[in-house]
Design an enzyme around this catalytic site. Sequence first.
Site, PDB file in Angstrom:
ATOM      1  N   THR A 129       0.801  -1.224   0.000  1.00 35.86           N
ATOM      2  CA  THR A 129       0.000   0.000   0.000  1.00 35.86           C
ATOM      3  C   THR A 129       0.835   1.274   0.000  1.00 35.86           C
ATOM      4  O   THR A 129       1.944   1.302   0.561  1.00 35.86           O
ATOM      5  CB  THR A 129      -0.915   0.001   1.245  1.00 35.86           C
ATOM      6  OG1 THR A 129      -1.452   1.314   1.443  1.00 35.86           O
ATOM      7  CG2 THR A 129      -0.162  -0.374   2.521  1.00 35.86           C
ATOM      8  N   GLU A 131       0.291   3.610   1.856  1.00 30.84           N
ATOM      9  CA  GLU A 131       0.431   4.026   3.263  1.00 30.84           C
ATOM     10  C   GLU A 131       1.838   3.731   3.786  1.00 30.84           C
ATOM     11  O   GLU A 131       2.250   4.293   4.796  1.00 30.84           O
ATOM     12  CB  GLU A 131      -0.610   3.340   4.138  1.00 30.84           C
ATOM     13  CG  GLU A 131      -2.014   3.878   3.980  1.00 30.84           C
ATOM     14  CD  GLU A 131      -2.200   5.312   4.478  1.00 30.84           C
ATOM     15  OE1 GLU A 131      -1.629   5.646   5.535  1.00 30.84           O
ATOM     16  OE2 GLU A 131      -2.891   6.084   3.809  1.00 30.84           O
ATOM     17  N   TYR A 154      -1.035   0.500  10.857  1.00 30.42           N
ATOM     18  CA  TYR A 154      -1.369  -0.176   9.591  1.00 30.42           C
ATOM     19  C   TYR A 154      -0.191  -0.081   8.619  1.00 30.42           C
ATOM     20  O   TYR A 154       0.266  -1.086   8.064  1.00 30.42           O
ATOM     21  CB  TYR A 154      -2.620   0.470   8.984  1.00 30.42           C
ATOM     22  CG  TYR A 154      -2.913   0.031   7.566  1.00 30.42           C
ATOM     23  CD1 TYR A 154      -3.549  -1.182   7.305  1.00 30.42           C
ATOM     24  CD2 TYR A 154      -2.545   0.818   6.470  1.00 30.42           C
ATOM     25  CE1 TYR A 154      -3.821  -1.589   6.005  1.00 30.42           C
ATOM     26  CE2 TYR A 154      -2.817   0.422   5.165  1.00 30.42           C
ATOM     27  CZ  TYR A 154      -3.449  -0.779   4.935  1.00 30.42           C
ATOM     28  OH  TYR A 154      -3.702  -1.184   3.644  1.00 30.42           O
TER      29      TYR A 154
HETATM   30  P1  NAP Z   1     -11.245  -4.818   2.786  1.00 30.46           P
HETATM   31  O1  NAP Z   1     -12.475  -4.449   2.028  1.00 30.46           O
HETATM   32  O2  NAP Z   1     -11.100  -4.340   4.190  1.00 30.46           O
HETATM   33  O3  NAP Z   1     -11.153  -6.414   2.782  1.00 30.46           O
HETATM   34  C1  NAP Z   1     -10.226  -7.076   3.589  1.00 30.46           C
HETATM   35  C2  NAP Z   1     -10.675  -8.507   3.800  1.00 30.46           C
HETATM   36  O4  NAP Z   1      -9.719  -9.144   4.663  1.00 30.46           O
HETATM   37  C3  NAP Z   1     -12.039  -8.655   4.454  1.00 30.46           C
HETATM   38  O5  NAP Z   1     -12.860  -9.433   3.622  1.00 30.46           O
HETATM   39  C4  NAP Z   1     -11.745  -9.384   5.746  1.00 30.46           C
HETATM   40  O6  NAP Z   1     -12.630 -10.407   6.049  1.00 30.46           O
HETATM   41  C5  NAP Z   1     -10.424 -10.062   5.463  1.00 30.46           C
HETATM   42  N1  NAP Z   1      -9.732 -10.352   6.718  1.00 30.46           N
HETATM   43  C6  NAP Z   1      -9.459  -9.486   7.728  1.00 30.46           C
HETATM   44  N2  NAP Z   1      -8.841 -10.141   8.730  1.00 30.46           N
HETATM   45  C7  NAP Z   1      -8.728 -11.434   8.351  1.00 30.46           C
HETATM   46  C8  NAP Z   1      -8.202 -12.587   8.964  1.00 30.46           C
HETATM   47  N3  NAP Z   1      -7.659 -12.555  10.180  1.00 30.46           N
HETATM   48  N4  NAP Z   1      -8.237 -13.749   8.283  1.00 30.46           N
HETATM   49  C9  NAP Z   1      -8.801 -13.813   7.055  1.00 30.46           C
HETATM   50  N5  NAP Z   1      -9.354 -12.749   6.417  1.00 30.46           N
HETATM   51  C10 NAP Z   1      -9.310 -11.577   7.068  1.00 30.46           C
HETATM   52  O7  NAP Z   1      -9.943  -4.372   1.992  1.00 30.46           O
HETATM   53  P2  NAP Z   1      -9.796  -4.005   0.421  1.00 30.46           P
HETATM   54  O8  NAP Z   1     -10.092  -2.562   0.258  1.00 30.46           O
HETATM   55  O9  NAP Z   1     -10.465  -5.013  -0.402  1.00 30.46           O
HETATM   56  O10 NAP Z   1      -8.206  -4.129   0.254  1.00 30.46           O
HETATM   57  C11 NAP Z   1      -7.621  -5.375  -0.073  1.00 30.46           C
HETATM   58  C12 NAP Z   1      -6.179  -5.389   0.373  1.00 30.46           C
HETATM   59  O11 NAP Z   1      -5.470  -4.338  -0.276  1.00 30.46           O
HETATM   60  C13 NAP Z   1      -5.962  -5.149   1.867  1.00 30.46           C
HETATM   61  O12 NAP Z   1      -4.857  -5.921   2.264  1.00 30.46           O
HETATM   62  C14 NAP Z   1      -5.631  -3.681   1.973  1.00 30.46           C
HETATM   63  O13 NAP Z   1      -4.868  -3.411   3.120  1.00 30.46           O
HETATM   64  C15 NAP Z   1      -4.845  -3.487   0.690  1.00 30.46           C
HETATM   65  N6  NAP Z   1      -4.904  -2.166   0.109  1.00 30.46           N
HETATM   66  C16 NAP Z   1      -6.095  -1.573  -0.125  1.00 30.46           C
HETATM   67  C17 NAP Z   1      -6.135  -0.321  -0.718  1.00 30.46           C
HETATM   68  C18 NAP Z   1      -7.449   0.348  -1.025  1.00 30.46           C
HETATM   69  O14 NAP Z   1      -7.426   1.537  -1.316  1.00 30.46           O
HETATM   70  N7  NAP Z   1      -8.554  -0.375  -1.006  1.00 30.46           N
HETATM   71  C19 NAP Z   1      -4.941   0.315  -1.084  1.00 30.46           C
HETATM   72  C20 NAP Z   1      -3.733  -0.351  -0.866  1.00 30.46           C
HETATM   73  C21 NAP Z   1      -3.721  -1.598  -0.285  1.00 30.46           C
HETATM   74  P3  NAP Z   1     -14.003 -10.199   6.804  1.00 30.46           P
HETATM   75  O15 NAP Z   1     -14.968  -9.980   5.699  1.00 30.46           O
HETATM   76  O16 NAP Z   1     -14.083 -11.454   7.526  1.00 30.46           O
HETATM   77  O17 NAP Z   1     -13.858  -9.000   7.708  1.00 30.46           O
HETATM   78  P1  GDP Z   2      -6.519   5.857   3.984  1.00 34.04           P
HETATM   79  O1  GDP Z   2      -5.811   6.726   3.006  1.00 34.04           O
HETATM   80  O2  GDP Z   2      -6.254   4.403   3.805  1.00 34.04           O
HETATM   81  O3  GDP Z   2      -6.353   6.287   5.397  1.00 34.04           O
HETATM   82  O4  GDP Z   2      -8.076   5.988   3.575  1.00 34.04           O
HETATM   83  P2  GDP Z   2      -9.313   6.729   4.273  1.00 34.04           P
HETATM   84  O5  GDP Z   2     -10.379   6.784   3.249  1.00 34.04           O
HETATM   85  O6  GDP Z   2      -9.654   6.101   5.577  1.00 34.04           O
HETATM   86  O7  GDP Z   2      -8.773   8.197   4.577  1.00 34.04           O
HETATM   87  C1  GDP Z   2      -8.318   9.051   3.552  1.00 34.04           C
HETATM   88  C2  GDP Z   2      -8.057  10.435   4.132  1.00 34.04           C
HETATM   89  O8  GDP Z   2      -9.311  11.030   4.492  1.00 34.04           O
HETATM   90  C3  GDP Z   2      -7.195  10.455   5.402  1.00 34.04           C
HETATM   91  O9  GDP Z   2      -6.262  11.494   5.289  1.00 34.04           O
HETATM   92  C4  GDP Z   2      -8.187  10.767   6.509  1.00 34.04           C
HETATM   93  O10 GDP Z   2      -7.635  11.478   7.605  1.00 34.04           O
HETATM   94  C5  GDP Z   2      -9.173  11.667   5.738  1.00 34.04           C
HETATM   95  N1  GDP Z   2     -10.490  11.777   6.384  1.00 34.04           N
HETATM   96  C6  GDP Z   2     -11.132  12.943   6.701  1.00 34.04           C
HETATM   97  N2  GDP Z   2     -12.294  12.679   7.310  1.00 34.04           N
HETATM   98  C7  GDP Z   2     -12.394  11.317   7.386  1.00 34.04           C
HETATM   99  C8  GDP Z   2     -13.403  10.456   7.910  1.00 34.04           C
HETATM  100  O11 GDP Z   2     -14.412  10.868   8.433  1.00 34.04           O
HETATM  101  N3  GDP Z   2     -13.178   9.105   7.782  1.00 34.04           N
HETATM  102  C9  GDP Z   2     -12.059   8.608   7.180  1.00 34.04           C
HETATM  103  N4  GDP Z   2     -11.920   7.295   7.054  1.00 34.04           N
HETATM  104  N5  GDP Z   2     -11.075   9.421   6.709  1.00 34.04           N
HETATM  105  C10 GDP Z   2     -11.252  10.755   6.803  1.00 34.04           C
END
Ligand code: NAP
Ligand code: GDP
Length: 327
Positions: A129, A131, A154
């Site tokens: 990520t 992050e 994270y």
């Molecule tokens: P998400 O919607 O939060 O999905 C994460 C999944 O992981 C959920 O289905 C959750 O299962 C499962 N999980 C959590 N803890 C677990 C455990 N102990 N054992 C097995 N499964 C578990 O995340 P996403 O947005 O699809 O992102 C997918 C991956 O990409 C993540 O690793 C995230 O950190 C990474 N990522 C995401 C973004 C983004 O912008 N979306 C960007 C960079 C990287 P449950 O349904 O059981 O809770």
């Molecule tokens: P992140 O980039 O994985 O932390 O994704 P988020 O969608 O959780 O947050 C993106 C940005 O939005 C971060 O800089 C947060 O501080 C900002 N932010 C501002 N208000 C909110 C809020 O109400 N919820 C979340 N989740 N983020 C917020």
Amino acid sequence: MEVMAKKALITGILGQDGPYLAKHLLNKGYKVFGLIRRYSNPTFDNLDFLGITREVEYVQGDMSDEASLYSVVKMLQPAEVYNLAAQSFVGASWDQAKLTTEVNAIGVLYLLNAIKFFSPATKFYQASTSEMFGLGNTNGRQDENTNFHPRSPYGVSKVYAYWMTVNFRESYNIFTANGILFNHESPIRGIQFVTRKITDGVARIKLGLAKDLRLGNLKSRRDWGFAGDYVEAMHLMLQQDKGDDFVVGTGENHSVEEFVSLAFEHIGIKDWQKYIVTDPRFIRPAEVPDLKANPQKAKKILGWEPKTSFKDLVADMVEADLKRLKK
Ligand code: NAP
Ligand code: GDP
């Protein structure tokens, strides 16, 4: 003779990216297995949204339970493993730092060990990520050579997983890839993330179900893309001759404020400021102020480029929330 379909195992199948990736792989003829934890009441809403709940085969396991991962990998011997499972919400990672570490960091070590011991020909994708970069940048952007300076538990957990993924490649010659993905969103994005919180809130205001929208820092900037585009890059990474690490993003960024104003504009509201309440509960102990990808390597080597514009992404998410709430 019938050709056996390639097997792919996706962890995190019930989240946002899992269903988009599963759909992409099913379209390519893969047999897709999804790892799910034990639930009292499992929810398949995100897979239902894409209409593929019954096309995926489910296996049980938990990222914090080493033996469960060993069994699944040993049984399936998948051609590809996509590790998408995580405690993925930055905001919760300060309150649940240990759990975040166990799932996002140590869980990856378990899964890599499962491959090393039981299925060393498996190709491994790790959901890394932006992050991890946190405060790090190279001329205002982040690329594969930018230093990591994570700002949350994270981000720290993902740095460990990133380097373990590299280390298994270098130590054991296992095919591993890190996709360093910048924020990507969709109508099935988790409701706590700012984009979905905004589009859901805006739709509620439009339908008279809410009066205001409570947010934290409106100034932070993110490189937001569409999840459906990004899963294509994940797959491409595992089709290369060798494992490698790639930044995936759009190359442009916007502030939270811009996202808010565009979402309100979509429902015909110009004076959006009067609906926003700044709530200190959503301000983070440490912020990542500005993320913007330099995705040139992915473009050059994978031939990958995003297809969805920021404006279309916001509009699609607001429309989907309006439709859902009207039901
Ligand atoms: P998400 O919607 O939060 O999905 C994460 C999944 O992981 C959920 O289905 C959750 O299962 C499962 N999980 C959590 N803890 C677990 C455990 N102990 N054992 C097995 N499964 C578990 O995340 P996403 O947005 O699809 O992102 C997918 C991956 O990409 C993540 O690793 C995230 O950190 C990474 N990522 C995401 C973004 C983004 O912008 N979306 C960007 C960079 C990287 P449950 O349904 O059981 O809770
Ligand atoms: P992140 O980039 O994985 O932390 O994704 P988020 O969608 O959780 O947050 C993106 C940005 O939005 C971060 O800089 C947060 O501080 C900002 N932010 C501002 N208000 C909110 C809020 O109400 N919820 C979340 N989740 N983020 C917020």
